[in-house]
Design an enzyme around this catalytic site. Structure first.
Site, PDB file in Angstrom:
ATOM      1  N   ASN A   1      -4.989   3.165   8.514  1.00 36.06           N
ATOM      2  CA  ASN A   1      -4.830   2.913   6.911  1.00 36.06           C
ATOM      3  C   ASN A   1      -4.141   4.162   6.133  1.00 36.06           C
ATOM      4  OD1 ASN A   1      -5.567   0.533   5.283  1.00 36.06           O
ATOM      5  ND2 ASN A   1      -7.155   1.874   4.321  1.00 36.06           N
TER       6      ASN A   1
ATOM      7  N   ARG B   1      -7.160   0.008  13.289  1.00 29.43           N
ATOM      8  CA  ARG B   1      -5.750   0.466  12.802  1.00 29.43           C
ATOM      9  C   ARG B   1      -5.944   1.427  11.944  1.00 29.43           C
ATOM     10  NH1 ARG B   1      -4.797  -0.844   7.469  1.00 29.43           N
ATOM     11  NH2 ARG B   1      -6.016  -2.537   6.583  1.00 29.43           N
TER      12      ARG B   1
ATOM     13  N   ASP C   1     -12.470  -5.819  11.279  1.00 26.22           N
ATOM     14  CA  ASP C   1     -13.788  -6.328  10.938  1.00 26.22           C
ATOM     15  C   ASP C   1     -14.494  -5.569  10.085  1.00 26.22           C
ATOM     16  OD1 ASP C   1     -15.049  -4.310  12.664  1.00 26.22           O
ATOM     17  OD2 ASP C   1     -15.773  -5.896  13.839  1.00 26.22           O
TER      18      ASP C   1
ATOM     19  N   ASP D   1      -9.774   2.332  -4.172  1.00 28.65           N
ATOM     20  CA  ASP D   1      -8.855   1.912  -2.790  1.00 28.65           C
ATOM     21  C   ASP D   1      -7.985   3.234  -3.165  1.00 28.65           C
ATOM     22  OD1 ASP D   1      -7.042   1.048  -1.143  1.00 28.65           O
ATOM     23  OD2 ASP D   1      -7.379  -0.979  -1.702  1.00 28.65           O
TER      24      ASP D   1
ATOM     25  N   GLU E   1       0.955  -1.202  -0.002  1.00 23.44           N
ATOM     26  CA  GLU E   1       0.135   0.057   0.013  1.00 23.44           C
ATOM     27  C   GLU E   1       1.012   1.297   0.037  1.00 23.44           C
ATOM     28  OE1 GLU E   1      -2.633   1.807  -0.120  1.00 23.44           O
ATOM     29  OE2 GLU E   1      -4.384   0.716   0.217  1.00 23.44           O
TER      30      GLU E   1
END
Length: 282
Positions: free
Chosen positions: A98, A96, A116, A192, A15
């Site tokens: 990103n 978390r 999740d 994304d 990423e």
């Protein structure tokens, strides 16, 4: 334009490609592998910096070193890769960091998500150089791509499950206004990471769609780059003249016999002309 392999790897969740002009290198991360990768395309030299937490993004600092969007907050490394300290630590169980991006004013805009992927479990924050935090967008789900227009008057943003690219504009009082720019629900995959080029067009990686798509500032699709992997995650311009488009990918959940390049960093030479990215001023 022919795609090439810049870095052959098997990153679980590659990423956040970022070109560091001061060092002439590409910075990218393997989120789930807890690794920051540095790559000098002129020499082929590769350096790996292991970190102790999942790392969503790594960006250069103006004075040298890196700022990291980690599981538990925002951390700083010195130029030699040592001297870690927290700039802002706020651990939340099950959450978390990103994707992240540096704004034109040198602040860090950092996104988060729940492991999740629970709806509304993440946010987008602005972190000032002294560690002061301001919430930009609360209750997002998978905070992802973010980039500014050439004049800095607007930003483009992806919260992946919405399947949109949104545009953020800013009032004189500092209010952030968010509106849809592109509805991507009619194309394969989910939006994304993204980058903005010198023409003001937005390049978006489509997770599960095996492509990077370029949209005009008006939201019109004008180019599609097909890839040999199904899970591209993000893209950024780099190299001499910022003309090469680097694309990170993910190997998680793929079969290496079917997708041998999954987890590698791909490059599209002479794809266009990117924008110089600011370094974090802290």
């Amino acid at each position: 334009m022919a795609l090439d392999v810049a870095i052959r790897a098997r990153a679980e969740l590659g990423e956040g490609p970022t070109w560091d002009p001061a060092a002439g290198r590409l910075i990218w991360v393997d989120i789930l592998g807890s690794r920051v990768h540095l790559f000098d395309p002129a020499t082929g030299r590769r350096t790996v910096l292991p970190v102790e937490q999942h790392v969503g993004a790594a960006k250069p600092r103006a004075g040298g070193g890196l700022v990291l969007n980690l599981r538990d907050g925002i951390g700083l490394y010195e130029a030699d890769g040592t001297g870690f300290r927290w700039l802002h630590r706020e651990p939340v169980p099950g959450r978390r960091g990103n994707d992240a991006a540096v704004a034109p004013d040198g602040s860090l805009w950092a996104g988060s998500m729940r492991y999740d992927e629970a709806p509304g479990g993440g946010s987008l924050i602005r972190v000032d150089t002294d560690g002061t935090v301001h919430t930009v967008l609360p209750e997002v789900t998978i905070s992802n791509g973010l980039g500014w227009s050439p004049d800095g008057a607007r930003a483009y943003y992806v919260d992946t499950p919405t399947r949109r690219v949104d545009v953020l504009t800013f009032t004189d009082s500092g209010e952030v206004r968010r509106a849809p720019l592109v509805d991507t629900s009619s194309v394969p995959g989910s939006p994304d990471g993204l980058t903005v080029d010198a023409d003001g067009c937005v390049w978006v990686a489509f997770w599960g769609g095996g492509a990077v798509r370029r949209y005009t500032p008006a939201g019109e699709l004008d180019r599609t780059v097909r890839l040999r992997v199904s899970q591209p995650t993000a893209c950024a311009f780099g190299g001499a003249g910022l003309s090469d488009l680097y694309i990170t990918t993910a190997a998680v959940g793929t079969d290496p016999a079917v997708e041998p390049l999954a987890g590698s960093v791909l490059v599209l030479p002479d794809a266009g002309r990117g924008l110089p990215q600011p370094a974090f001023a802290g």
